[in-house]
Design an enzyme around this catalytic site. Structure first.
Site, short mmCIF file in Angstrom:
data_model
loop_
_atom_site.label_atom_id
_atom_site.label_comp_id
_atom_site.label_asym_id
_atom_site.label_seq_id
_atom_site.Cartn_x
_atom_site.Cartn_y
_atom_site.Cartn_z
N GLY A 31 -19.29 4.26 8.84
CA GLY A 31 -20.08 5.48 8.90
C GLY A 31 -20.81 5.68 7.60
O GLY A 31 -20.83 4.80 6.73
N VAL A 33 -21.81 7.24 3.84
CA VAL A 33 -21.05 7.48 2.62
C VAL A 33 -20.50 8.91 2.64
O VAL A 33 -21.19 9.85 3.02
CB VAL A 33 -21.94 7.27 1.38
N GLY A 113 -20.18 1.90 3.25
CA GLY A 113 -21.19 2.69 3.94
C GLY A 113 -22.60 2.44 3.46
O GLY A 113 -23.55 2.76 4.15
N MET A 167 -14.30 18.79 10.82
CA MET A 167 -14.56 19.89 11.74
C MET A 167 -14.10 21.23 11.16
O MET A 167 -14.63 22.28 11.54
CB MET A 167 -13.85 19.62 13.06
N GLY A 468 -41.21 -35.66 -8.71
CA GLY A 468 -41.36 -35.33 -10.13
C GLY A 468 -42.33 -34.18 -10.28
O GLY A 468 -42.98 -33.75 -9.32
N LYS A 474 -46.90 -39.46 -10.43
CA LYS A 474 -46.42 -39.96 -9.13
C LYS A 474 -47.52 -40.65 -8.35
O LYS A 474 -47.37 -41.80 -7.89
CB LYS A 474 -45.85 -38.79 -8.30
N SER A 542 -41.79 -32.35 -4.16
CA SER A 542 -40.50 -32.12 -3.47
C SER A 542 -39.44 -31.59 -4.43
O SER A 542 -38.50 -32.30 -4.78
CB SER A 542 -40.02 -33.40 -2.78
#
Length: 633
Positions: A31, A33, A113, A167, A468, A474, A542
């Protein structure tokens, strides 16, 4: 005196025997807080006489020290054990507590909560039979109430207690109680919660908790404890379902015994029953039900047993033994609901480990359909998921598994996703149904094999994966290498990162999610080219190890060569041939590797090239030497 001692011993044994055979109800409290969840659990422990004298003395002392209840006992302190919770007056972690009455045993989970602890709430709810949802009578149905109710429905909890708490602070108003219940039932119906019992309570004072309160003469329902003691639990439902047992261990102590050990997830089994092993589909008959205390005539859901079969069929850990006449489904693609639990975001296309029951397989999120706003229930488009977010998505596995939809069986429909690098649990998921494509798409056997295609070219297929930083060299080295291979009469193809983004991957950007998908597509293309017998040179930054490992997993052993083109960030930035680092440093280029996006360097590549000391020609020759030694050329 001996006679009295024997009587006492007999009484203790009788008590323990009765306690052992009580049914067990697992439930959660949730429920908003300050709705009083921890106080309610403390009251349940107190009323069920589960607090020892020393604990009671410590509780009274702590209550006076904290002073939140005007000198009265603060029952919440029994549950809010974390120092941070006591200081803030909130519940952060999931606190589990055990108590029992004459009729039943209970395990209750007090769940947080706050919205940021959604994953904790889901963890607590995953094994629960019932949910107690508290509402502060002064505040009524709040956003947190709706959120937790949605999560309860999502997890598959069927029994809900609507505890309208405090209540006493609204003068036990009958009209206020019915107003709240009416509001809640309208919302609950929209999310599929049907079995709801509403109870007016005061957790602090104990009204309608263990005994009926004189303050609610207008209420004729059960107290909370009466309801918890009598409500139907999932254990009874599972016993009525068809037999299912995920195999945890194949027990082969000698050549004369072969048994399959596991916890029965649902149904019952007896010697002579026909069973089916899945995913293979092979059938046999149960010969024996073996336990430490001897053979059984029958076993039911919740029992751990060893089954022996009449036939020597292939069954391994992770397979499922099921009733032959009503087996679970088998598939490798599903629609699922996923709750993301990691600080790092979900990246569709990235491989994770999926664990369902005793089975662990590789899985990828292939389509993130939409994420769900748990406060408004609205659907929103998404490419990734952040911590505590929930989404509906498609999953693809590397092999078929046996499963039941989550709404039918939590054990064979619920799973977790695990990060392949850290082994951390990153998500919890629920299988909704198998995708039709998983049944309609089958692998077509071909007469011309990859071996035949490569043989016709006089070479072995291979994928050379250059990785790399941008500017490491590369593409330059890969280009020199392909010319040398071509001169040797080898059949090659070079997949370059920039070139592929002009066509196949032109729809992708440079976020982490797009980078993952970029590599996934290229890895699949490289696999197909290698299957055609080619030597494939892949030149991509990559940056993530997980995707490079995924690419490796697509190839047979010995055909994938990770080539680390190693250059320091300072040197790569000094070269800056394309001017990309300058743009990234100026904030004009987001998610650039090495600047505001990470690069995970290979730990043990097959080939390590240091371009600070070797020219492109020398580097290409080093790769050729490695390929020759590996028997590729």
């Amino acid at each position: 005196m001996a006679h009295i001692s024997e009587l006492i011993e007999t009484d203790i044994e009788a008590y323990l025997e009765a306690h052992q055979h009580k049914s067990l109800l697992r439930f959660i409290t949730c429920g908003s807080v300050d709705d009083g969840k921890s106080t309610l659990i403390g009251r349940l422990l107190y009323d069920s006489k589960m607090i020892f004298e020393d604990q009671m003395a410590a509780l009274e002392a702590d209550s006076k020290k904290v002073g939140t209840q005007g000198g009265e006992i603060d029952f919440a302190l029994l549950v809010d054990g974390l120092a941070a919770e006591r200081e803030q007056g909130i519940t952060i972690d999931v606190a589990y507590r055990f108590f029992s009455t004459d009729k039943r045993k209970f395990i209750v989970a007090d769940t947080p909560g706050h919205e940021q602890y959604t994953r904790n709430m889901v963890t607590g709810a995953s094994t629960a039979d019932l949910a107690v949802i508290l509402i502060d009578a002064r505040k009524g149905v709040l956003t947190q109430t709706r959120r937790h109710s949605f999560l309860v429905a999502l997890i598959g909890i069927r029994q809900v207690v609507l505890a309208v708490n405090k209540m006493d602070l609204v003068d036990w108003s009958k009209d206020r109680f019915h107003e709240i219940v009416s509001d809640y039932l309208a919302f609950a119906d929209a999310i599929g919660l049907k079995d709801i019992t509403a109870i007016p309570i005061s957790g602090l004072n104990g009204d309608n908790i263990a005994s009926t309160s004189a303050a609610t003469p207008w209420y004729g329902g059960p107290t909370l404890m009466q309801h918890l003691e009598s409500v139907e639990i999932d254990e009874d439902r599972l016993k009525a379902r068809p037999f299912r047992m995920p195999v945890q261990w194949v027990n082969r102590p000698n050549l004369d015994f072969r048994g399959f050990c596991g916890l029965i997830a649902s149904g019952a089994v007896r010697p002579g029953d026909k069973v089916r092993a899945l995913p293979s589909g092979r059938t046999s008959t149960v010969e024996r039900i073996v336990t430490r205390d001897g053979d059984l005539a029958a076993a039911v859901a919740g029992q751990s047993v060893t089954l022996t079969l009449a036939d020597e069929i292939d069954v391994s850990r992770g397979d499922v033994l099921a009733a032959a006449a009503s087996p679970p489904e088998v598939a490798d693609q599903f629609e699922t609901t996923l709750v993301w639990m990691a600080d790092e975001e979900l990246l569709p296309g990235r491989p994770y480990w999926l664990k369902l029951g005793t089975k662990t397989v590789s899985a990828q999120v292939t389509d993130l359909k939409y994420k769900i706003n748990v406060n408004t229930l609205e659907h929103a488009a998404a490419k990734t998921l952040a911590l505590n977010e929930i989404a509906v998505c498609n999953l693809a596995l590397d092999q078929a598994i046996a499963f039941d939809p989550y709404e039918d069986d939590k054990d064979l429909g619920g799973f977790i996703l695990i990060d392949r690098m850290t082994n951390a649990t990153v998500a919890a998921g629920m299988i909704r149904f198998a995708l039709r494509r998983s049944h309609n798409i089958h692998w077509q056997a071909l007469d011309v094999t990859r071996t035949a295609r490569a043989g016709a070219k006089g070479q072995k297929p291979a994928v050379l994966w250059f990785t790399g930083l941008s500017g490491a060299g590369k593409s330059t080295i890969a280009n020199v290498l392909e010319k040398k291979l071509f001169a040797l009469g080898k059949h090659t193809y070079l997949l370059d990162g920039d070139n592929v983004r002009h066509g196949l991957n032109k729809d992708l950007g440079f976020t982490d999610a797009d980078r993952v998908e970029n590599i996934r597509r290229v890895a699949e293309v490289a696999r197909l080219m290698a299957d055609a017998g080619l030597i494939v040179i892949v030149s991509f930054i990559s940056p993530f190890k997980a995707e490079r490992d995924m690419a490796r997993s697509l190839l047979p052993p010995g055909e994938f060569f990770e080539v680390f083109v190693d250059t320091s960030l300072a040197e790569a930035e000094r070269r800056d041939v394309k001017g990309l680092y300058k743009k990234a440093r100026a904030g004009e280029l987001k998610h650039f590797t090495g600047v505001d996006s990470p690069y995970e360097a290979p730990e043990s590549p097959e080939i390590h090239l240091d371009t600070a000391v070797a020219s492109p020609e020398d580097s290409a020759d080093a790769v050729l030497t490695a390929l020759t030694e590996a028997g590729v050329i």
